[in-house]
Design a protein around this motif. Structure first.
Motif, PDB file in Angstrom:
ATOM      1  N   TYR A 104       0.965  -1.272  -0.153  1.00 31.72           N
ATOM      2  CA  TYR A 104       0.171   0.019   0.232  1.00 31.72           C
ATOM      3  C   TYR A 104       0.820   1.208  -0.077  1.00 31.72           C
ATOM      4  O   TYR A 104       0.663   2.040  -0.658  1.00 31.72           O
ATOM      5  N   SER A 108       0.504   3.887  -2.862  1.00 35.85           N
ATOM      6  CA  SER A 108       0.111   5.351  -2.392  1.00 35.85           C
ATOM      7  C   SER A 108       1.167   6.432  -2.669  1.00 35.85           C
ATOM      8  O   SER A 108       0.453   7.526  -3.008  1.00 35.85           O
ATOM      9  N   ARG A 113      -4.199   8.575  -5.135  1.00 34.09           N
ATOM     10  CA  ARG A 113      -4.557   7.302  -4.685  1.00 34.09           C
ATOM     11  C   ARG A 113      -5.758   6.649  -5.718  1.00 34.09           C
ATOM     12  O   ARG A 113      -5.878   5.519  -5.961  1.00 34.09           O
ATOM     13  N   LEU A 141      -6.831   1.655  -1.497  1.00 36.74           N
ATOM     14  CA  LEU A 141      -6.437   3.023  -1.987  1.00 36.74           C
ATOM     15  C   LEU A 141      -7.343   3.797  -1.903  1.00 36.74           C
ATOM     16  O   LEU A 141      -7.327   5.048  -1.868  1.00 36.74           O
ATOM     17  N   HIS A 142      -8.691   3.351  -2.544  1.00 38.33           N
ATOM     18  CA  HIS A 142      -9.938   4.322  -2.835  1.00 38.33           C
ATOM     19  C   HIS A 142     -11.094   3.250  -2.958  1.00 38.33           C
ATOM     20  O   HIS A 142     -11.484   2.552  -3.610  1.00 38.33           O
TER      21      HIS A 142
END
Length: 177
Positions: A104, A108, A113, A141-142
């Motif tokens: 992640y 990121s 993101r 992330l989203h």
């Protein structure tokens, strides 16, 4: 990664302080980061460097790089996409996609993101890649990125074109094997 010499120097000074706190010499620090000692030495005299090099140096001292997209001039006003994507950006994303790294923090830091989540969703459809891992990363992330309507929005607005990127990724993966 392009930064002013002052910003890069300040960042390296902060990371060097962390290394010294851990009683690491430059040689030990660069070895931990899997970066040549000469590279670390040269960075102190340069005005730019690769993001992956900075991330490796930061990780070696248990630090994390954070890119503040709210002040970056290279993202769209909503902060969801890079405002442009040049060949160097594309090469960096290809390298990340081919690496299989689903961390992640790495993703990121690689871009906005929402944009990175859409990239992960796109890659989840590629044979030989970790579909479940990529979809989980996209959602982290989203949230909602893997929903068809959200991904369709990503496809409409993204400066990255799957018709170009995916064949390049296939070549990158072939060369890496």
């Amino acid at each position: 990664m392009k930064r002013s010499n002052t910003q890069l120097s300040a960042l390296l000074a902060e990371l060097t302080t962390k290394a010294r706190t851990l009683s690491l010499t430059d040689t030990e620090w660069s070895a931990r980061a899997r970066v040549r000692n000469e590279t670390l030495s040269r960075l102190r005299r340069r005005s730019s460097c690769d993001l992956s090099t900075l991330q490796a140096l930061a990780a070696a001292v248990d630090a994390r790089l954070v890119i503040d997209h709210s002040t970056a001039a290279t993202v769209t006003p909503d902060g969801h996409f890079p405002s442009s994507l040049d060949r160097d950006d594309e090469a960096r994303l290809l390298k990340l996609a081919a690496s299989g790294d689903l961390a992640y923090d790495v993703w990121s830091a690689a871009g906005p993101r929402f944009f990175m989540a859409g990239l992960a969703v796109m890659l989840a459809g590629e044979p030989g890649l970790d579909r479940r891992g990529l979809l989980a990363l996209a959602e982290r992330l989203h949230p909602g990125a893997s929903e068809p309507a959200v991904f369709a929005r990503w496809l409409e607005r993204s400066p990255l074109r799957p018709s170009r990127f995916l064949p390049l990724l296939a070549m990158e993966r072939k060369h890496a094997a």
